[in-house]
Design an enzyme around this catalytic site. Sequence first.
Site, mmCIF file in Angstrom:
data_model
loop_
_atom_site.group_PDB
_atom_site.id
_atom_site.type_symbol
_atom_site.label_atom_id
_atom_site.label_comp_id
_atom_site.label_asym_id
_atom_site.label_seq_id
_atom_site.Cartn_x
_atom_site.Cartn_y
_atom_site.Cartn_z
ATOM 1 N N SER A 57 39.850 72.980 17.493
ATOM 2 C CA SER A 57 40.011 74.751 17.310
ATOM 3 C C SER A 57 41.108 74.907 18.655
ATOM 4 O O SER A 57 40.911 74.264 19.728
ATOM 5 C CB SER A 57 38.712 75.472 17.667
ATOM 6 O OG SER A 57 38.692 76.427 17.596
ATOM 7 N N LEU A 81 48.997 76.750 16.950
ATOM 8 C CA LEU A 81 49.365 75.061 16.338
ATOM 9 C C LEU A 81 48.291 74.079 16.815
ATOM 10 O O LEU A 81 48.816 73.876 18.225
ATOM 11 C CB LEU A 81 50.386 75.141 15.867
ATOM 12 C CG LEU A 81 51.132 76.254 14.450
ATOM 13 C CD1 LEU A 81 52.418 76.010 14.335
ATOM 14 C CD2 LEU A 81 49.974 76.576 13.601
ATOM 15 N N HIS A 82 48.047 73.409 16.421
ATOM 16 C CA HIS A 82 46.788 72.005 16.453
ATOM 17 C C HIS A 82 46.688 70.648 14.989
ATOM 18 O O HIS A 82 47.149 71.503 14.434
ATOM 19 C CB HIS A 82 46.153 71.874 17.069
ATOM 20 C CG HIS A 82 44.847 72.522 16.094
ATOM 21 N ND1 HIS A 82 44.094 72.035 14.900
ATOM 22 C CD2 HIS A 82 44.089 74.032 16.592
ATOM 23 C CE1 HIS A 82 43.618 73.163 14.259
ATOM 24 N NE2 HIS A 82 43.505 74.345 15.949
ATOM 25 N N GLY A 86 44.795 69.891 13.167
ATOM 26 C CA GLY A 86 44.090 70.801 12.300
ATOM 27 C C GLY A 86 45.630 71.597 10.705
ATOM 28 O O GLY A 86 45.357 71.140 10.500
ATOM 29 N N HIS A 87 45.919 71.761 11.985
ATOM 30 C CA HIS A 87 47.011 73.097 11.105
ATOM 31 C C HIS A 87 47.508 72.518 11.023
ATOM 32 O O HIS A 87 48.435 72.548 9.110
ATOM 33 C CB HIS A 87 47.602 73.769 12.242
ATOM 34 C CG HIS A 87 46.904 75.029 12.517
ATOM 35 N ND1 HIS A 87 46.687 75.644 13.758
ATOM 36 C CD2 HIS A 87 46.088 75.998 12.439
ATOM 37 C CE1 HIS A 87 45.470 76.302 14.240
ATOM 38 N NE2 HIS A 87 45.237 76.669 12.884
ATOM 39 N N GLN A 121 34.421 80.305 5.117
ATOM 40 C CA GLN A 121 36.433 80.684 4.716
ATOM 41 C C GLN A 121 35.829 80.235 3.810
ATOM 42 O O GLN A 121 36.067 80.723 3.227
ATOM 43 C CB GLN A 121 37.176 80.485 6.525
ATOM 44 C CG GLN A 121 38.348 81.571 5.712
ATOM 45 C CD GLN A 121 39.111 81.659 7.192
ATOM 46 O OE1 GLN A 121 38.936 81.968 7.770
ATOM 47 N NE2 GLN A 121 39.844 80.253 6.867
HETATM 48 P P1 AMP Z 1 43.223 79.243 12.215
HETATM 49 O O1 AMP Z 1 44.528 79.578 13.026
HETATM 50 O O2 AMP Z 1 42.214 79.054 12.924
HETATM 51 O O3 AMP Z 1 42.882 80.476 11.296
HETATM 52 O O4 AMP Z 1 42.690 78.468 11.233
HETATM 53 C C1 AMP Z 1 44.426 78.271 9.985
HETATM 54 C C2 AMP Z 1 43.762 77.412 8.997
HETATM 55 O O5 AMP Z 1 43.376 76.101 9.334
HETATM 56 C C3 AMP Z 1 42.504 77.847 8.655
HETATM 57 O O6 AMP Z 1 41.703 77.333 6.857
HETATM 58 C C4 AMP Z 1 41.627 76.646 9.298
HETATM 59 O O7 AMP Z 1 40.107 76.044 8.705
HETATM 60 C C5 AMP Z 1 41.969 75.546 9.262
HETATM 61 N N1 AMP Z 1 41.651 74.912 10.360
HETATM 62 C C6 AMP Z 1 41.373 75.130 11.657
HETATM 63 N N2 AMP Z 1 41.363 74.508 13.017
HETATM 64 C C7 AMP Z 1 41.035 73.020 11.515
HETATM 65 C C8 AMP Z 1 40.465 71.147 11.889
HETATM 66 N N3 AMP Z 1 40.119 70.953 13.639
HETATM 67 N N4 AMP Z 1 41.024 70.338 10.515
HETATM 68 C C9 AMP Z 1 41.504 71.290 9.490
HETATM 69 N N5 AMP Z 1 41.385 72.274 9.217
HETATM 70 C C10 AMP Z 1 41.809 73.651 10.183
#
Ligand code: AMP
Length: 282
Positions: A185, A33-34, A36-37, A153
């Site tokens: 990311s 997690l970062h 963004g999540h 997506q």
């Molecule tokens: P992931 O764990 O990469 O599959 O991402 C899970 C959710 O977090 C997905 O809906 C991604 O679009 C969202 N997400 C990932 N990176 C970011 C970011 N930098 N900003 C906003 N949402 C993000």
Amino acid sequence: MKIIESISELKAETRPFKKECKTVGFVPTMGYLHEGHISLVKSSRQDNDITIMSIFVNPMQFGPNEDFEKYPRDIQTDAKKAEEAGVDILFIPGVNEMYPDGYNTYVEVSGITEKLCGKSRPGHFKGVCTVVLKLFNIVEPDRAYFGQKDAQQAAVIRRMVKDLNSTVQIITCPIVRESDGLAMSSRNVYLSKEEREAALILSRSLNEAADMASKGEVRRDRLMDYLIDRISSEKLADIDYVEILDAETLELKETLKGRMLFAVAVRFGKTRLIDNVIVEVR
Ligand code: AMP
């Protein structure tokens, strides 16, 4: 925060919410997690009584030569971050829980999955749609939160929900970036120092092209050429795709009009990064 690994336990835990008319927001992730999540969790908490996050590195959405095995994982740190962010239930199913022996059902959205990432990652969106619909059926949320970072997506999930009459409301949240502009990311940890620096070309070139469009450049080919030249000027950048498409339908328009998606996928060494901006062209 409750941590739950089994589907039956999750169902038992969430059943009372329905009776009590509590709204459920759902944030599906692959973990590591970062911010963004966490931004998705914040939005969910604002809109709903209960927030459920899932962490599942879904093998079905990875191609045979992709990074499923080495995708970064750190459940302990993730659980801490999720709890701090205010997640009520963290759902962490194992692969056998999601795809037991004999599993044989898939969800495929046509058309918009055949371009951008769908073109370079065959089968990716089949895996994404299958797991997301399964998770929707397990969690039964009122709303689900996705990042604009994965623009295609989000568009594919919206299409699937509409086509299959799911009642889940899809909310798309803005891209969260590092202070220097790099889109956050989980895969950024793969980058060497030089690649991390080189990767700034993505947000820079996208912002420049968006600026050109805002100032009146509506010719798709001009903007495409600009983006390709600018990204290629970075030695470590290896372009997978550069595209300018309608943000909703992902249709190609030679002259930009309405909400347009500028999207790129570029490899830096072995790491493939995606980024995008949306420009409103009047
Ligand atoms: P992931 O764990 O990469 O599959 O991402 C899970 C959710 O977090 C997905 O809906 C991604 O679009 C969202 N997400 C990932 N990176 C970011 C970011 N930098 N900003 C906003 N949402 C993000």
